[in-house]
Design an enzyme around this catalytic site. Structure first.
Site, PDB file in Angstrom:
ATOM      1  N   PRO A 174       0.876  -1.275   0.066  1.00 20.92           N
ATOM      2  CA  PRO A 174       0.283   0.027  -0.059  1.00 20.92           C
ATOM      3  C   PRO A 174       0.710   1.242   0.041  1.00 20.92           C
ATOM      4  O   PRO A 174       1.645   1.306   0.657  1.00 20.92           O
ATOM      5  CB  PRO A 174      -0.762   0.023   1.264  1.00 20.92           C
ATOM      6  CG  PRO A 174      -0.385  -1.139   1.926  1.00 20.92           C
ATOM      7  CD  PRO A 174       0.938  -1.680   1.356  1.00 20.92           C
ATOM      8  N   GLU A 175       0.481   2.264  -0.705  1.00 18.34           N
ATOM      9  CA  GLU A 175       1.144   3.591  -0.631  1.00 18.34           C
ATOM     10  C   GLU A 175      -0.121   4.495  -0.450  1.00 18.34           C
ATOM     11  O   GLU A 175      -0.811   3.885  -0.040  1.00 18.34           O
ATOM     12  CB  GLU A 175       1.732   3.775  -2.333  1.00 18.34           C
ATOM     13  CG  GLU A 175       2.648   2.773  -2.696  1.00 18.34           C
ATOM     14  CD  GLU A 175       3.102   2.952  -4.223  1.00 18.34           C
ATOM     15  OE1 GLU A 175       3.254   4.024  -4.398  1.00 18.34           O
ATOM     16  OE2 GLU A 175       3.390   2.082  -4.726  1.00 18.34           O
ATOM     17  N   ARG A 178       3.192 -10.612   5.180  1.00 18.82           N
ATOM     18  CA  ARG A 178       4.723 -10.505   5.496  1.00 18.82           C
ATOM     19  C   ARG A 178       5.088  -9.931   6.495  1.00 18.82           C
ATOM     20  O   ARG A 178       6.463  -9.722   7.062  1.00 18.82           O
ATOM     21  CB  ARG A 178       5.273  -9.695   4.153  1.00 18.82           C
ATOM     22  CG  ARG A 178       5.213 -10.553   2.864  1.00 18.82           C
ATOM     23  CD  ARG A 178       5.688  -9.826   1.804  1.00 18.82           C
ATOM     24  NE  ARG A 178       7.021  -9.512   1.705  1.00 18.82           N
ATOM     25  CZ  ARG A 178       7.814  -8.679   0.669  1.00 18.82           C
ATOM     26  NH1 ARG A 178       6.904  -8.333  -0.080  1.00 18.82           N
ATOM     27  NH2 ARG A 178       9.166  -8.882   0.825  1.00 18.82           N
ATOM     28  N   ARG A 193      19.751  17.657  -4.104  1.00 11.76           N
ATOM     29  CA  ARG A 193      20.156  16.234  -3.989  1.00 11.76           C
ATOM     30  C   ARG A 193      20.788  15.537  -5.269  1.00 11.76           C
ATOM     31  O   ARG A 193      20.349  15.780  -6.500  1.00 11.76           O
ATOM     32  CB  ARG A 193      18.821  15.668  -3.573  1.00 11.76           C
ATOM     33  CG  ARG A 193      17.810  16.076  -2.909  1.00 11.76           C
ATOM     34  CD  ARG A 193      18.052  15.572  -1.403  1.00 11.76           C
ATOM     35  NE  ARG A 193      17.445  16.308  -0.382  1.00 11.76           N
ATOM     36  CZ  ARG A 193      17.840  16.186   0.980  1.00 11.76           C
ATOM     37  NH1 ARG A 193      17.927  15.294   1.443  1.00 11.76           N
ATOM     38  NH2 ARG A 193      17.081  17.096   1.794  1.00 11.76           N
ATOM     39  N   HIS A 242      -2.621 -15.057   9.170  1.00 12.17           N
ATOM     40  CA  HIS A 242      -1.970 -13.656   8.946  1.00 12.17           C
ATOM     41  C   HIS A 242      -2.922 -12.711   9.568  1.00 12.17           C
ATOM     42  O   HIS A 242      -2.737 -11.485   9.247  1.00 12.17           O
ATOM     43  CB  HIS A 242      -1.638 -13.503   7.408  1.00 12.17           C
ATOM     44  CG  HIS A 242      -0.842 -14.628   6.798  1.00 12.17           C
ATOM     45  ND1 HIS A 242      -1.162 -15.207   5.698  1.00 12.17           N
ATOM     46  CD2 HIS A 242       0.269 -15.147   7.361  1.00 12.17           C
ATOM     47  CE1 HIS A 242      -0.162 -15.852   5.351  1.00 12.17           C
ATOM     48  NE2 HIS A 242       0.772 -15.769   6.259  1.00 12.17           N
TER      49      HIS A 242
END
Length: 270
Positions: free
Chosen positions: A2-3, A109, A151, A90
């Site tokens: 998920p973002e 996970r 950067r 899970h």
DNA sequence: CTAAATACCTGATGGC
DNA sequence: TGCCATCAGGTATTTA
């Protein structure tokens, strides 16, 4: 998994089922996630859920006298259902709410987390260094340009760095850079101000549209009612290695940048 | 300080 | 069928 869009969809989804609800029962798997799960039954029994919010990819549930801090990691899902059943594979946390709904946190996970915080939530060590929310007005051309100009790393890594900008993960980084015609390996400091303006609006529009479409489901993601996200039909480069670019028909490439698959069109993106 | 590599997990997939 | 390597939507921590 998920973002920002998937977390936002999850947050919106669970809000309407939990707001104002008292927690009648809590169950935990006893299995460790990224960190051990605290003794939630002891902490939360009989307490009321007051607010549900999001910061970056974190979901924050405000409950009397504290906050539940939740992250879905790569494979986390929060689901709401009504019928009683055994704890599933899970399934790590389960709340029985006063209105009869059962809220469950799943994470195959176990890169996600569920923590309890009594202090001011914005001071939490996992939240206090987070970067800007890309869907706010404060995130504009100047802000992005000032971030990038110093950067030297790949632009893709910089926009995925949650200490700088929150919520953009591997899918939406590739998609945003394709839309802005910027090659993911380009050094951040070499992106012009004009390009920053485009990237800024493209990040916003991609994330916004993904939220509207219910997120992106490649494999696992589902909202809290078990519905998959349809933004996968909007993907222009992610997962399309070897397929034709929708714009110029050349083959989409997949390279590793800092160990992560990065999809782009070498003709459309410079 | 920045940037890249590493570690943490389970499970799916593909080659031999 | 089995075994092994590789891959997966994240990120704190370690290393350079």
């Amino acid at each position: 998994m998920p973002e920002l869009p998937e977390v936002e969809v999850t947050k919106k989804g669970i809000s309407k089922f939990c707001l104002g609800q008292k927690i009648n029962t809590v169950m935990t798997s006893g299995v460790r996630l990224r960190y051990p799960i605290p003794d939630l039954p002891k902490l939360l029994l009989g307490k009321k859920i007051k607010v549900v919010s999001r910061r970056g990819k974190y979901i924050i549930i405000g409950i009397s006298e504290g906050f539940l801090l939740i992250h879905l990691g790569m494979s986390g899902i929060i689901s709401i259902n009504k019928k009683e059943q055994k704890m599933q594979k899970h399934e790590h946390v389960r709340f029985y709410l006063q209105n009869g709904n059962i809220l469950s946190y799943f994470d195959q996970r176990r890169f996600g987390l569920v923590l309890w915080e009594k202090q001011k939530i914005s001071e939490h060590r996992l939240l206090k260094n987070l970067g800007i929310e890309p869907l706010t007005d404060r995130f504009d051309t100047d802000y992005l340009y000032n971030l990038l100009r110093t950067r030297k790393g790949a632009i893709k890594n910089v926009i995925m760095n949650s200490n700088l900008i929150v919520g953009i993960g591997n899918i939406y980084a590739s998609e945003s850079l394709f839309k802005a015609n910027i090659k993911p390996t380009r050094l951040a400091c070499s992106v012009s101000k004009k390009k920053c303006a485009k990237l800024c609006t493209d990040i916003k529009s991609i994330l916004q549209e993904a939220i509207i479409k219910g997120g992106t489901t490649i494999r696992d993601f589902k909202n809290c009612q078990g519905i998959i996200g349809n933004f996968k039909y909007n993907l222009k480069v992610y997962g399309r290695e070897g397929a034709e670019c929708f714009h110029c028909s050349r083959k989409i490439k997949n390279i590793k940048i800092s160990g992560r698959s990065s999809f782009y069109c070498s003709n459309c993106q410079r």
